[in-house]
Design a protein around this motif. Structure first.
Motif, PDB file in Angstrom:
ATOM      1  N   GLU A 263      -4.643 -10.975  -0.539  1.00 31.38           N
ATOM      2  CA  GLU A 263      -6.230 -11.420  -0.652  1.00 31.38           C
ATOM      3  C   GLU A 263      -6.426 -10.858  -1.460  1.00 31.38           C
ATOM      4  O   GLU A 263      -6.627 -10.828  -2.852  1.00 31.38           O
ATOM      5  CB  GLU A 263      -7.302 -11.841   0.704  1.00 31.38           C
ATOM      6  N   GLY A 264      -7.550 -10.073  -1.594  1.00 26.01           N
ATOM      7  CA  GLY A 264      -8.450  -9.187  -2.833  1.00 26.01           C
ATOM      8  C   GLY A 264      -7.835  -7.506  -2.656  1.00 26.01           C
ATOM      9  O   GLY A 264      -7.434  -6.833  -2.187  1.00 26.01           O
ATOM     10  N   PRO A 265      -8.589  -6.888  -4.253  1.00 27.57           N
ATOM     11  CA  PRO A 265      -8.421  -6.087  -4.337  1.00 27.57           C
ATOM     12  C   PRO A 265      -9.047  -4.409  -3.632  1.00 27.57           C
ATOM     13  O   PRO A 265     -10.126  -5.059  -2.791  1.00 27.57           O
ATOM     14  CB  PRO A 265      -8.782  -5.903  -5.857  1.00 27.57           C
ATOM     15  N   LEU A 266      -8.226  -4.135  -2.941  1.00 27.93           N
ATOM     16  CA  LEU A 266      -8.745  -2.927  -1.760  1.00 27.93           C
ATOM     17  C   LEU A 266      -8.301  -1.611  -2.558  1.00 27.93           C
ATOM     18  O   LEU A 266      -7.907  -0.838  -3.302  1.00 27.93           O
ATOM     19  CB  LEU A 266      -7.660  -2.030  -0.605  1.00 27.93           C
ATOM     20  N   GLN A 267      -9.689  -0.434  -2.413  1.00 30.59           N
ATOM     21  CA  GLN A 267     -10.026   0.694  -3.133  1.00 30.59           C
ATOM     22  C   GLN A 267      -9.446   1.523  -1.917  1.00 30.59           C
ATOM     23  O   GLN A 267     -10.507   1.501  -0.987  1.00 30.59           O
ATOM     24  CB  GLN A 267     -11.352   1.150  -3.533  1.00 30.59           C
ATOM     25  N   VAL A 268      -8.482   2.453  -1.857  1.00 30.02           N
ATOM     26  CA  VAL A 268      -7.996   2.898  -0.641  1.00 30.02           C
ATOM     27  C   VAL A 268      -8.265   4.593  -0.943  1.00 30.02           C
ATOM     28  O   VAL A 268      -7.963   4.764  -1.475  1.00 30.02           O
ATOM     29  CB  VAL A 268      -6.786   2.235   0.028  1.00 30.02           C
TER      30      VAL A 268
ATOM     31  N   ILE B 280       0.830  -0.923  -0.101  1.00 28.46           N
ATOM     32  CA  ILE B 280      -0.415   0.136  -0.240  1.00 28.46           C
ATOM     33  C   ILE B 280       1.211   0.934  -0.047  1.00 28.46           C
ATOM     34  O   ILE B 280       1.770   0.814   0.911  1.00 28.46           O
ATOM     35  CB  ILE B 280      -0.542   0.021   0.956  1.00 28.46           C
ATOM     36  N   ALA B 281       0.349   1.868  -1.295  1.00 28.81           N
ATOM     37  CA  ALA B 281       1.788   3.667  -0.864  1.00 28.81           C
ATOM     38  C   ALA B 281       1.157   4.208  -0.315  1.00 28.81           C
ATOM     39  O   ALA B 281       2.145   5.398   0.264  1.00 28.81           O
ATOM     40  CB  ALA B 281       1.050   3.953  -2.392  1.00 28.81           C
ATOM     41  N   ALA B 282       0.082   4.615   0.383  1.00 23.58           N
ATOM     42  CA  ALA B 282       0.057   5.672   1.658  1.00 23.58           C
ATOM     43  C   ALA B 282      -1.041   5.495   2.295  1.00 23.58           C
ATOM     44  O   ALA B 282      -1.251   4.032   2.428  1.00 23.58           O
ATOM     45  CB  ALA B 282      -1.039   6.391   0.213  1.00 23.58           C
ATOM     46  N   ASP B 283      -1.138   5.569   3.281  1.00 22.77           N
ATOM     47  CA  ASP B 283      -1.338   6.146   4.370  1.00 22.77           C
ATOM     48  C   ASP B 283      -3.219   6.202   3.893  1.00 22.77           C
ATOM     49  O   ASP B 283      -2.901   7.384   3.216  1.00 22.77           O
ATOM     50  CB  ASP B 283      -1.788   6.731   5.581  1.00 22.77           C
ATOM     51  N   GLY B 284      -3.953   5.978   4.440  1.00 32.82           N
ATOM     52  CA  GLY B 284      -5.581   5.717   4.041  1.00 32.82           C
ATOM     53  C   GLY B 284      -6.455   5.015   4.229  1.00 32.82           C
ATOM     54  O   GLY B 284      -6.449   4.030   5.478  1.00 32.82           O
ATOM     55  N   SER B 285      -7.905   5.371   4.286  1.00 36.47           N
ATOM     56  CA  SER B 285      -8.861   4.507   4.604  1.00 36.47           C
ATOM     57  C   SER B 285      -9.890   3.956   3.480  1.00 36.47           C
ATOM     58  O   SER B 285      -9.755   4.042   2.767  1.00 36.47           O
ATOM     59  CB  SER B 285      -9.617   4.551   5.304  1.00 36.47           C
ATOM     60  N   VAL B 286     -10.068   1.624   3.638  1.00 37.24           N
ATOM     61  CA  VAL B 286     -10.493   1.314   2.736  1.00 37.24           C
ATOM     62  C   VAL B 286     -12.206   1.571   2.237  1.00 37.24           C
ATOM     63  O   VAL B 286     -12.782   1.877   3.603  1.00 37.24           O
ATOM     64  CB  VAL B 286     -10.400  -0.056   2.956  1.00 37.24           C
ATOM     65  N   THR B 287     -12.567   2.166   1.096  1.00 36.66           N
ATOM     66  CA  THR B 287     -13.420   2.795   1.259  1.00 36.66           C
ATOM     67  C   THR B 287     -14.644   1.619  -0.109  1.00 36.66           C
ATOM     68  O   THR B 287     -15.065   1.363   0.305  1.00 36.66           O
ATOM     69  CB  THR B 287     -13.768   3.433  -0.094  1.00 36.66           C
ATOM     70  N   GLU B 288     -13.553   0.605  -0.905  1.00 44.19           N
ATOM     71  CA  GLU B 288     -14.706  -0.497  -0.830  1.00 44.19           C
ATOM     72  C   GLU B 288     -12.979  -2.131  -0.500  1.00 44.19           C
ATOM     73  O   GLU B 288     -12.215  -1.801  -1.427  1.00 44.19           O
ATOM     74  CB  GLU B 288     -14.595  -0.136  -2.267  1.00 44.19           C
ATOM     75  N   GLY B 289     -14.473  -2.935  -1.159  1.00 43.44           N
ATOM     76  CA  GLY B 289     -13.009  -3.750  -1.372  1.00 43.44           C
ATOM     77  C   GLY B 289     -12.594  -5.156   0.206  1.00 43.44           C
ATOM     78  O   GLY B 289     -13.087  -3.998   1.762  1.00 43.44           O
ATOM     79  N   ALA B 290     -12.279  -5.960   0.370  1.00 46.28           N
ATOM     80  CA  ALA B 290     -12.138  -6.747   2.209  1.00 46.28           C
ATOM     81  C   ALA B 290     -10.843  -7.523   1.551  1.00 46.28           C
ATOM     82  O   ALA B 290     -10.972  -8.290   0.831  1.00 46.28           O
ATOM     83  CB  ALA B 290     -13.448  -7.268   2.591  1.00 46.28           C
ATOM     84  N   SER B 291      -9.911  -7.278   2.663  1.00 44.01           N
ATOM     85  CA  SER B 291      -8.666  -8.336   2.158  1.00 44.01           C
ATOM     86  C   SER B 291      -8.401  -8.046   3.314  1.00 44.01           C
ATOM     87  O   SER B 291      -8.586  -7.443   4.659  1.00 44.01           O
ATOM     88  CB  SER B 291      -8.160  -7.347   1.095  1.00 44.01           C
ATOM     89  N   SER B 292      -6.953  -8.535   3.392  1.00 49.43           N
ATOM     90  CA  SER B 292      -6.192  -9.289   4.896  1.00 49.43           C
ATOM     91  C   SER B 292      -4.897  -8.144   4.224  1.00 49.43           C
ATOM     92  O   SER B 292      -4.328  -8.744   3.107  1.00 49.43           O
ATOM     93  CB  SER B 292      -6.639 -10.160   5.346  1.00 49.43           C
TER      94      SER B 292
ATOM     95  N   GLU C 157       3.914  -7.903  13.407  1.00 44.85           N
ATOM     96  CA  GLU C 157       3.252  -8.905  13.299  1.00 44.85           C
ATOM     97  C   GLU C 157       2.812  -9.557  12.571  1.00 44.85           C
ATOM     98  O   GLU C 157       1.671  -9.278  11.986  1.00 44.85           O
ATOM     99  CB  GLU C 157       1.809  -8.546  14.788  1.00 44.85           C
ATOM    100  N   SER C 158       2.882 -11.219  12.316  1.00 41.76           N
ATOM    101  CA  SER C 158       3.361 -11.422  10.108  1.00 41.76           C
ATOM    102  C   SER C 158       2.049 -12.233  10.349  1.00 41.76           C
ATOM    103  O   SER C 158       1.123 -12.184   9.181  1.00 41.76           O
ATOM    104  CB  SER C 158       4.333 -12.349  10.191  1.00 41.76           C
ATOM    105  N   ARG C 159       1.078 -12.042  11.237  1.00 42.58           N
ATOM    106  CA  ARG C 159      -0.583 -12.311  10.908  1.00 42.58           C
ATOM    107  C   ARG C 159      -1.186 -12.046  10.642  1.00 42.58           C
ATOM    108  O   ARG C 159      -1.291 -10.821  10.540  1.00 42.58           O
ATOM    109  CB  ARG C 159      -1.329 -12.794  12.284  1.00 42.58           C
ATOM    110  N   PRO C 160      -2.084 -12.007   9.175  1.00 36.46           N
ATOM    111  CA  PRO C 160      -2.229 -10.743   8.257  1.00 36.46           C
ATOM    112  C   PRO C 160      -3.644  -9.919   9.112  1.00 36.46           C
ATOM    113  O   PRO C 160      -4.025 -11.115  10.191  1.00 36.46           O
ATOM    114  CB  PRO C 160      -3.560 -11.495   7.476  1.00 36.46           C
ATOM    115  N   VAL C 161      -4.439  -8.976   9.229  1.00 40.96           N
ATOM    116  CA  VAL C 161      -5.448  -7.892   9.264  1.00 40.96           C
ATOM    117  C   VAL C 161      -6.100  -8.288   8.785  1.00 40.96           C
ATOM    118  O   VAL C 161      -6.113  -7.415   7.785  1.00 40.96           O
ATOM    119  CB  VAL C 161      -4.243  -7.072  10.051  1.00 40.96           C
ATOM    120  N   PRO C 162      -7.452  -8.299   8.891  1.00 46.52           N
ATOM    121  CA  PRO C 162      -8.365  -8.283   8.461  1.00 46.52           C
ATOM    122  C   PRO C 162      -9.007  -6.635   7.753  1.00 46.52           C
ATOM    123  O   PRO C 162      -8.429  -5.987   9.069  1.00 46.52           O
ATOM    124  CB  PRO C 162      -9.922  -9.276   8.846  1.00 46.52           C
TER     125      PRO C 162
END
Lengths: 61, 799
Positions: free
Chosen positions: B385-390, B344-356, B365-370
């Protein structure tokens, strides 16, 4: 005596310039960027599939 | 062709042919001024200015000195955006790279000079990275003025971005290498001729041959004088210009005296020449500085590697299309698309999509964060996992990670007390040395004018305070680099010194001595099914759960051992259930299944969580899950005790849990149920008893204690708050590193001490001999160089 010295000294100047240019070229072409890498790299085999993979468990780093 | 200047927008007069290549295209310019400015922008990697600018600049036509015009560009808000932050209203802060720093005195010079400017509120120069952090009040002063002031001192300042610093460093390194090569090659030849000259003095030599050899030496020394030794002249000139003193002043003086005198002798055709001394002196000085600089650079690499984890390009979503843009061009509010596998290139908040997302960069902590819509993400973390729109909230210097780097930067700027002392002493020493040289010259002029030149030269060369000023930084750099190799990151300069005095080590429990997350500790079989089968069933059931306990089951079995589960069902707060092979199983606490037996299970440690596996009629197994000790915790504690340290556990956890861990480790001094302020109070009590405390912790709750301890270490997996407040970060999370760090601290202080004794002893011994004329200049050059080399090599023993 002086004649042969002049002859030898001119050769010296020639060699000095040559060595200097050679070194400049080596620096420019990045041969001194990484002094440790090449020594390590030669030890690394390219036969990757032969190396067994170990799976890291969670919490083991 | 538009006929307008690409830079200022004014029409290009006919018959004018100025141009600059910007963004891959040749752009026309109206005048030489605009061309110079545009070229400066491009050369400084600030091409993005042309995309960001909202108004055209003034034509550069009427501004005269090119250098100053270049600096004015940095006042432009669009350009400043990439490297300036605003910590408070009207206050601005920027990181600058300073070019031309050769020693600690330069750092001091810049700091002092900038600090006295009106409007500059804070300046910190980092010696190890050559970065400066400047804070100023934008109402009183602007950045260009600050940069100009730096330039007046003879240095160059550039706003910092990671890539650029690397280039500058590479260039400097190559230049140093070339200078060393020139000095080295010249020295070899000149020494050879010098041997001939000295030998000639004994066995007889013709005057014409002697002349020839002298002139040849002169020619061979010229490259050293005109190229290799330039850094000394520059540094000395800088010091003199600002009315200060550094060790390059006597160095330059010695080089000039030796060369000038030899030149005079050569022209006269009589006397002794010292071309060999000039070359040797330059070569050895250049080499020691090069070695010292290398050691220093190594220890900064780790911090910079953090920054590089942020990608350089991002996919921006705009007007329904995708567009790959440099990260620097992103603005708050932009939408970016992060594909799986991308950082992820910048700090931000997810607007669409779900991933870890893997945030191990910050948390360890190497465990993925949802992550799902509305959740914040951090620049540099990896989308799995999946594409995120940030939607971007912070770019570049405003990201969380850049903040951490700045903290590291600031921490490194603090010099150890011993190094500060050495700088001051070396400064006074130089004045003394120059006075001594003058007195010697005068004395010999009265006694034996023929020897004035040789003796004064020897005094100047032999007493060069290089060894003294290298003593502390060399040891410090070598120790830092050794620690880093072992995975121990030193973030504050004073730490090494304090480490050597530590006599009490205090550990936090959860996350420090232990992993801070539950592990499957014990499987107690209650029926006829084998333990491995029970475990496989349990792990399969847990696949449906997101509870932290689930992960500990899943990592206890091989992925291939998982069984297909039908009708999986998750009851939050109780457990999971499902059908495997036609049998319905439940896994959870007592409330979930009616078949769980009463009472405790034998052998389960206190403080452990017990989970029950039941089928439809009976209990099958009980699993005890507990936080586990880190693998080498016991070894670490034993080592510390063997070294005579007191060891204490200071935990916020309950008494049984702390007791359980302490018993395993053999630690007697325990504090439980401590809130952060209690922890700090305990620490203060230790300190009042005169103990020097090293605190090892990991969590947010440890931050105040870490800050309060004389030396603090944070686990690399800890929170970034903990890491920012600590002096040392244990990147490998190996607790044995604690005693390693303490040991390195003690050793480095020992080595620094040896270096000081050597440097001072050498000078005390050599100066009188030189003053009375018993050291020829060539021997002086060897003596001085050997003393510096001894100091550097001695320091390198640490690595």
């Amino acid at each position: 005596m002086d004649g042969i010295l002049i002859y030898l000294l001119s050769i010296t100047f020639f060699i000095v310039i040559f060595a200097g240019l050679g070194f400049f070229w080596a620096v420019r072409s990045g041969q001194f960027e990484d002094m440790e890498g090449p020594a390590q790299r030669i030890l690394m085999d390219d036969d990757d599939p032969m190396i067994p993979r170990r799976r890291l468990k969670d919490g083991e780093n | 062709m538009t006929g307008n200047c690409f830079h200022c927008g004014e029409p290009v007069p006919s018959g004018i042919d100025y141009s600059v290549v910007i963004q891959g295209e040749k752009r026309d310019m109206c005048c030489l001024g605009c061309e110079a400015v545009a070229q400066a922008i491009v050369d400084n990697g600030l091409e993005a200015y042309y995309q960001h600018r909202t108004a055209l600049p003034q034509s550069a036509r009427d501004l005269i000195p090119e250098e100053l015009r270049k600096l004015d560009l940095y006042n432009h808000p669009e350009i400043q955006k990439s490297f300036v932050i605003t910590p408070a209203e009207h206050l601005k802060q920027a990181s600058l790279i300073l070019e031309g720093i050769t020693c600690a005195a330069c750092v001091w010079l810049n700091e002092r000079h900038l600090q006295q400017l009106p409007g500059v509120t804070d300046v910190m120069v980092n010696y190890s990275t050559h970065r400066a952090r400047v804070t100023w009040d934008e109402r009183e002063i602007d950045l260009a003025r600050i940069l100009r002031e730096v330039q007046l001192l003879g240095y160059n300042a550039y706003p910092f971005n990671a890539k650029q610093q690397e280039d500058v460093r590479k260039k400097e390194r190559q230049r140093d290498l070339r200078r060393i090569a020139v000095a080295g090659i010249s020295m070899m030849q000149v020494m050879m001729l010098a041997v001939a000259l000295y030998a000639g003095d004994y066995s007889g030599i013709e005057a014409s041959t002697k002349d020839l050899l002298r002139y040849a030496s002169l020619v061979l020394t010229l490259p050293v004088m005109l190229y290799a030794a330039i850094p000394f002249y520059k540094s000395a000139w800088r010091a003199l210009q600002s009315g200060r003193m550094n060790m390059d002043v006597p160095v330059t003086l010695a080089i000039f005296v030796a060369f000038g005198g030899s030149l005079w002798m050569t022209a006269k055709g009589a006397g002794v020449v010292y071309y060999d001394a000039v070359c040797m002196f330059s070569l050895f000085l250049l080499t020691t500085r090069f070695l010292e600089r290398n050691a220093r650079e190594k220890s900064t690499e780790a911090a910079e590697n953090l920054l590089r984890m942020v990608p350089a390009m991002a996919t921006r979503l705009q007007d329904g299309g995708q567009q790959v843009v440099p990260v620097m061009e992103l603005e708050a509010g932009d939408l970016i698309l992060v594909k799986p596998g991308e950082s992820i290139a910048a700090d931000g908040s997810v607007t669409e999509g779900a991933s870890s997302v893997d945030e191990s960069l910050l948390t360890g902590e190497s465990r993925p964060v949802p992550k799902e819509a509305g959740v914040a993400v951090i620049a540099g973390s990896l989308n799995l996992e999946g594409p995120l729109q940030v939607q971007v909230t912070g770019v570049g210097e405003n990201t969380v990670i850049a903040g951490i780097i700045r903290m590291l930067d600031r921490a490194q700027a603090e010099k150890p007390r011993l190094a500060q002392l050495a700088d001051r002493v070396a400064g006074h020493f130089t004045y003394g040395l120059l006075a001594l040289a003058a007195v010697t010259a005068l004395g010999w002029w009265l006694v034996d004018p023929a020897k004035v030149f040789a003796v004064t030269l020897s005094v100047l060369v032999v007493t060069c305070p290089c060894a003294l000023s290298l003593a502390a930084p060399a040891a410090f750099a070598a120790a830092g680099s050794r620690l880093l190799k072992q995975g121990i990151l030193l973030t504050r300069g004073h730490a090494l010194e304090t480490l050597s005095h530590v006599n009490h080590v205090v550990f936090d429990k959860t996350g420090t001595l232990t992993f801070g997350k539950p592990f499957l500790h014990q499987t107690v079989v209650l029926a006829d099914l084998p333990a491995s089968r029970c475990l496989a069933i349990a792990a399969s059931l847990e696949q449906a759960s997101e509870h932290p306990l689930a992960a500990s089951f899943l990592c206890a079995v091989e992925p291939g051992a998982l069984l297909p589960v039908e009708q999986a069902q998750n009851t939050p707060g109780k457990g999971v259930a499902g059908i495997i092979g036609g049998v319905r199983y439940t896994l959870g606490n007592r409330q979930l299944s009616p078949h769980t037996p009463e009472g405790d299970v034998a052998g389960v440690p206190e403080g452990a969580t017990v989970v029950w596996l039941c089928d439809e009629t009976r209990p099958l197994a009980a699993f005890a899950l507990a936080d586990e000790l880190r693998p080498r915790a016991r070894e670490a504690v034993e080592q510390l005790k063997a070294a005579g340290m007191r060891v204490t556990i200071l935990s916020g956890d309950s008494r049984p849990a702390v007791n359980y861990i302490a018993a395993q480790l053999g630690v007697e001094s325990l504090y439980w149920e401590q809130r952060p302020e209690d922890k700090l109070a305990v620490l203060k009590r230790f300190q009042q008893e005169g103990e020097v405390v090293a605190m090892v912790g990991d969590g947010v709750n440890d931050a105040p204690v870490l800050a309060g301890a004389q030396v603090s270490m944070a686990m690399g997996s800890g929170t970034d708050v903990a890491r920012a407040t600590s002096d040392i970060v244990l990147l490998t999370q190996n607790l044995v590193d604690v005693s390693r760090a303490l040991e390195t601290g003690r050793e480095s202080i020992k080595i620094m001490g040896q270096n000081f004794v050597w440097a001072i002893g050498y000078n005390a011994l050599a100066v009188p001999i030189a003053v009375f004329g018993y050291i020829p200049p060539w021997l002086a050059a060897i003596g001085m160089s050997v003393s510096s080399l001894v100091v550097v090599v001695n320091a390198l023993r640490l690595r």
